[in-house]
Scaffold this motif. Structure first.
Motif, PDB file in Angstrom:
ATOM      1  N   CYS A 132      -0.310 -14.515  18.859  1.00  0.00           N
ATOM      2  CA  CYS A 132       0.079 -13.275  19.555  1.00  0.00           C
ATOM      3  C   CYS A 132      -1.091 -12.683  20.349  1.00  0.00           C
ATOM      4  O   CYS A 132      -2.248 -13.099  20.189  1.00  0.00           O
ATOM      5  N   THR A 133      -0.735 -11.706  21.192  1.00  0.00           N
ATOM      6  CA  THR A 133      -1.745 -10.905  21.895  1.00  0.00           C
ATOM      7  C   THR A 133      -1.624  -9.426  21.505  1.00  0.00           C
ATOM      8  O   THR A 133      -2.588  -8.681  21.585  1.00  0.00           O
ATOM      9  N   TYR A 134      -0.419  -9.038  21.105  1.00  0.00           N
ATOM     10  CA  TYR A 134      -0.160  -7.673  20.650  1.00  0.00           C
ATOM     11  C   TYR A 134       0.656  -7.712  19.359  1.00  0.00           C
ATOM     12  O   TYR A 134       1.507  -8.591  19.191  1.00  0.00           O
ATOM     13  N   LEU A 135       0.437  -6.724  18.492  1.00  0.00           N
ATOM     14  CA  LEU A 135       1.306  -6.520  17.330  1.00  0.00           C
ATOM     15  C   LEU A 135       1.860  -5.105  17.373  1.00  0.00           C
ATOM     16  O   LEU A 135       1.146  -4.150  17.683  1.00  0.00           O
ATOM     17  N   ARG A 136       3.150  -5.012  17.047  1.00  0.00           N
ATOM     18  CA  ARG A 136       3.815  -3.711  17.056  1.00  0.00           C
ATOM     19  C   ARG A 136       4.292  -3.391  15.637  1.00  0.00           C
ATOM     20  O   ARG A 136       5.031  -4.190  15.043  1.00  0.00           O
ATOM     21  N   PHE A 137       3.864  -2.261  15.101  1.00  0.00           N
ATOM     22  CA  PHE A 137       4.214  -1.857  13.741  1.00  0.00           C
ATOM     23  C   PHE A 137       5.170  -0.670  13.814  1.00  0.00           C
ATOM     24  O   PHE A 137       4.820   0.369  14.366  1.00  0.00           O
ATOM     25  N   ILE A 138       6.355  -0.835  13.251  1.00  0.00           N
ATOM     26  CA  ILE A 138       7.366   0.227  13.296  1.00  0.00           C
ATOM     27  C   ILE A 138       7.696   0.665  11.876  1.00  0.00           C
ATOM     28  O   ILE A 138       8.156  -0.137  11.052  1.00  0.00           O
ATOM     29  N   ILE A 139       7.431   1.936  11.585  1.00  0.00           N
ATOM     30  CA  ILE A 139       7.788   2.495  10.276  1.00  0.00           C
ATOM     31  C   ILE A 139       9.174   3.103  10.437  1.00  0.00           C
ATOM     32  O   ILE A 139       9.347   4.114  11.119  1.00  0.00           O
ATOM     33  N   THR A 140      10.173   2.457   9.830  1.00  0.00           N
ATOM     34  CA  THR A 140      11.541   2.931  10.026  1.00  0.00           C
ATOM     35  C   THR A 140      11.969   3.915   8.949  1.00  0.00           C
ATOM     36  O   THR A 140      12.804   4.771   9.195  1.00  0.00           O
ATOM     37  N   LYS A 141      11.386   3.767   7.748  1.00  0.00           N
ATOM     38  CA  LYS A 141      11.744   4.688   6.662  1.00  0.00           C
ATOM     39  C   LYS A 141      10.511   5.064   5.865  1.00  0.00           C
ATOM     40  O   LYS A 141       9.569   4.273   5.777  1.00  0.00           O
ATOM     41  N   ALA A 142      10.577   6.258   5.267  1.00  0.00           N
ATOM     42  CA  ALA A 142       9.432   6.742   4.496  1.00  0.00           C
ATOM     43  C   ALA A 142       9.911   7.396   3.215  1.00  0.00           C
ATOM     44  O   ALA A 142      11.085   7.739   3.071  1.00  0.00           O
ATOM     45  N   PHE A 143       8.972   7.581   2.280  1.00  0.00           N
ATOM     46  CA  PHE A 143       9.304   8.260   1.024  1.00  0.00           C
ATOM     47  C   PHE A 143       9.148   9.773   1.144  1.00  0.00           C
ATOM     48  O   PHE A 143       9.455  10.500   0.214  1.00  0.00           O
ATOM     49  N   ASP A 144       8.611  10.247   2.265  1.00  0.00           N
ATOM     50  CA  ASP A 144       8.424  11.685   2.451  1.00  0.00           C
ATOM     51  C   ASP A 144       8.492  12.006   3.946  1.00  0.00           C
ATOM     52  O   ASP A 144       8.731  11.113   4.758  1.00  0.00           O
ATOM     53  N   HIS A 145       8.252  13.263   4.308  1.00  0.00           N
ATOM     54  CA  HIS A 145       8.351  13.668   5.709  1.00  0.00           C
ATOM     55  C   HIS A 145       7.253  13.045   6.572  1.00  0.00           C
ATOM     56  O   HIS A 145       7.424  12.869   7.768  1.00  0.00           O
ATOM     57  N   PHE A 146       6.108  12.775   5.939  1.00  0.00           N
ATOM     58  CA  PHE A 146       4.957  12.256   6.686  1.00  0.00           C
ATOM     59  C   PHE A 146       4.349  11.076   5.938  1.00  0.00           C
ATOM     60  O   PHE A 146       4.412  11.025   4.719  1.00  0.00           O
ATOM     61  N   ILE A 147       3.755  10.155   6.679  1.00  0.00           N
ATOM     62  CA  ILE A 147       3.068   9.030   6.054  1.00  0.00           C
ATOM     63  C   ILE A 147       1.670   8.913   6.666  1.00  0.00           C
ATOM     64  O   ILE A 147       1.387   9.503   7.710  1.00  0.00           O
ATOM     65  N   SER A 148       0.811   8.128   5.994  1.00  0.00           N
ATOM     66  CA  SER A 148      -0.491   7.838   6.583  1.00  0.00           C
ATOM     67  C   SER A 148      -0.718   6.332   6.603  1.00  0.00           C
ATOM     68  O   SER A 148      -0.253   5.612   5.722  1.00  0.00           O
ATOM     69  N   VAL A 149      -1.415   5.878   7.632  1.00  0.00           N
ATOM     70  CA  VAL A 149      -1.837   4.478   7.701  1.00  0.00           C
ATOM     71  C   VAL A 149      -3.360   4.489   7.764  1.00  0.00           C
ATOM     72  O   VAL A 149      -3.947   5.058   8.688  1.00  0.00           O
ATOM     73  N   HIS A 150      -3.985   3.883   6.771  1.00  0.00           N
ATOM     74  CA  HIS A 150      -5.449   3.949   6.644  1.00  0.00           C
ATOM     75  C   HIS A 150      -6.135   2.746   7.277  1.00  0.00           C
ATOM     76  O   HIS A 150      -7.198   2.880   7.870  1.00  0.00           O
ATOM     77  N   CYS A 151      -5.537   1.567   7.104  1.00  0.00           N
ATOM     78  CA  CYS A 151      -6.161   0.356   7.631  1.00  0.00           C
ATOM     79  C   CYS A 151      -5.105  -0.706   7.896  1.00  0.00           C
ATOM     80  O   CYS A 151      -4.201  -0.895   7.083  1.00  0.00           O
ATOM     81  N   VAL A 152      -5.235  -1.375   9.016  1.00  0.00           N
ATOM     82  CA  VAL A 152      -4.487  -2.612   9.232  1.00  0.00           C
ATOM     83  C   VAL A 152      -5.525  -3.659   9.578  1.00  0.00           C
ATOM     84  O   VAL A 152      -6.324  -3.474  10.500  1.00  0.00           O
ATOM     85  N   SER A 153      -5.556  -4.741   8.809  1.00  0.00           N
ATOM     86  CA  SER A 153      -6.449  -5.813   9.208  1.00  0.00           C
ATOM     87  C   SER A 153      -5.680  -7.124   9.277  1.00  0.00           C
ATOM     88  O   SER A 153      -4.673  -7.316   8.589  1.00  0.00           O
ATOM     89  N   ALA A 154      -6.162  -7.984  10.137  1.00  0.00           N
ATOM     90  CA  ALA A 154      -5.511  -9.276  10.341  1.00  0.00           C
ATOM     91  C   ALA A 154      -6.566 -10.365  10.230  1.00  0.00           C
ATOM     92  O   ALA A 154      -7.517 -10.385  11.006  1.00  0.00           O
ATOM     93  N   GLU A 155      -6.390 -11.239   9.250  1.00  0.00           N
ATOM     94  CA  GLU A 155      -7.288 -12.392   9.161  1.00  0.00           C
ATOM     95  C   GLU A 155      -6.700 -13.515   9.990  1.00  0.00           C
ATOM     96  O   GLU A 155      -5.495 -13.740   9.969  1.00  0.00           O
ATOM     97  N   GLY A 156      -7.571 -14.202  10.688  1.00  0.00           N
ATOM     98  CA  GLY A 156      -7.072 -15.307  11.515  1.00  0.00           C
ATOM     99  C   GLY A 156      -8.134 -15.806  12.471  1.00  0.00           C
ATOM    100  O   GLY A 156      -9.322 -15.602  12.247  1.00  0.00           O
ATOM    101  N   LEU A 157      -7.671 -16.439  13.523  1.00  0.00           N
ATOM    102  CA  LEU A 157      -8.584 -17.109  14.449  1.00  0.00           C
ATOM    103  C   LEU A 157      -8.358 -16.644  15.875  1.00  0.00           C
ATOM    104  O   LEU A 157      -7.240 -16.280  16.240  1.00  0.00           O
TER     105      LEU A 157
END
Lengths: 143, 185
Positions: free
Chosen positions: A112-137
């Motif tokens: 890929c060249t881009y990744l798209r992350f879609i949060i469709t449902k949550a356990f509360d009104h607001f969520i947090s994303v602290h880290c996304v990492s991708a291992e690869g080449l």
């Protein structure tokens, strides 16, 4: 062909879109390599962000650190622009009271060249994303 | 500075004045036309500043049908609500008694989460026909964790206060959650 975190902003990656922005908790926090900083959503779902690698990569493993996310969809594209995303992964997360969700996903066909992350449902009104990492080449330095 | 977005469910019995309240709020006090039955949901969007902060809340008000006929449709349209505005008519005791049922129906859409809400008694201009006591409404609202308001949409009185209160509560909730996110690592 060394293995490293492809998402890091220090490696040239960038968040090119996010549907929420609190200037105190901007989306750049997702790829700064520091789990203490985070991006928050600021309202109704779905919410999403797009990571641009600025090169062709092959992702082999994704690690997502977040809180209160219920359902996450991940799409990818090999285009030069953030278009023609194809469905790739969908995960239901577990509610982890008082501690970070730490989701490791081994993936196939991670070109890929881009990744798209879609949060469709949550356990509360607001969520947090602290880290996304991708291992690869890195496949090619041209996007 | 942050702009939050909240899905606000506007619920209550038919003819209590939900649409009139939402339209008056949207138009900053321009009077609404004659009564029409709301089928399903009408959407009213308005941004409300939160006092003493640079922040604001964009309210997506789901002005919902009060008629039982549309009840099933609402289940789908009300998914994942953020805040609730419950309306009754102070001259109609039945509309007040129904509030418990409406509250339950909306809360069922947000299990396990805090749902900020307000209770609004409308039509206070019809003082001679009042059937629901302010104190009675206040006591019930308190027991349910709702903030209590009275309005007269006809006289264009206090129609903004309930929405400003909801925005403030939602903003407060955001602050609390962000504080909690800080403690995770």
């Amino acid at each position: 062909m060394r293995q490293f975190d492809l998402c890091l902003s220090s490696e040239g990656s960038e968040v090119v879109l996010a549907t929420s922005s609190d200037e105190k908790h901007p989306p750049e926090n997702i790829i700064d390599g520091n789990p203490e900083t985070f991006w928050t959503t600021t309202g109704m779902f779905p919410q999403e962000f797009i990571i641009c690698f600025h090169k062709h990569v092959k992702v082999e493993k994704l690690i997502i650190q977040s809180y209160l996310v219920r359902t996450l969809k991940i799409e990818k594209t090999k285009s030069k622009e953030p278009v023609d995303f194809e469905r790739w992964i969908e995960r239901d997360f577990v509610h982890t009271e008082g501690q970070l969700q730490n989701e490791e996903i081994l993936v196939h066909d991670g070109y890929c060249t881009y990744l798209r992350f879609i949060i469709t449902k949550a356990f509360d009104h607001f969520i947090s994303v602290h880290c996304v990492s991708a291992e690869g080449l890195v496949v090619s330095n041209h996007s | 500075m942050v702009k939050l977005a909240a899905k606000c469910i506007l619920a209550g019995d038919p003819t209590v004045g939900k649409t009139a309240l939402a339209q008056l709020f949207r138009s900053d006090g321009v009077h609404f036309q004659n009564y029409t039955l709301t089928a399903g949901v009408d959407l009213v969007v308005k941004t409300v500043p939160v006092p003493d902060t640079g922040d604001s809340v964009e309210l997506f008000i789901f002005d919902s049908a009060g008629k039982e006929l549309f009840s099933e449709m609402l289940d789908k349209l009300w998914e994942s609500p953020n805040v609730l505005c419950l309306v009754y008519d102070v001259t109609n005791e039945q509309s007040f008694n129904s509030c418990g049922k409406w509250l339950e129906k909306v809360r069922a859409q947000a299990p396990g989460t805090t749902l900020p809400g307000v209770l609004v008694g409308n039509k206070t201009d019809l003082a001679g026909r009042r059937a629901v006591d302010s104190a009675q409404a206040q006591a019930w609202a308190l027991g349910q964790g709702l903030e209590c308001f009275e309005t007269s949409v006809k006289e264009m009185e206090s129609y903004e206060a309930p929405f400003h209160c909801l925005a403030k509560q939602f903003h407060q909730l955001y602050r609390e959650r962000v504080d909690a996110f800080h403690t995770l690592v």
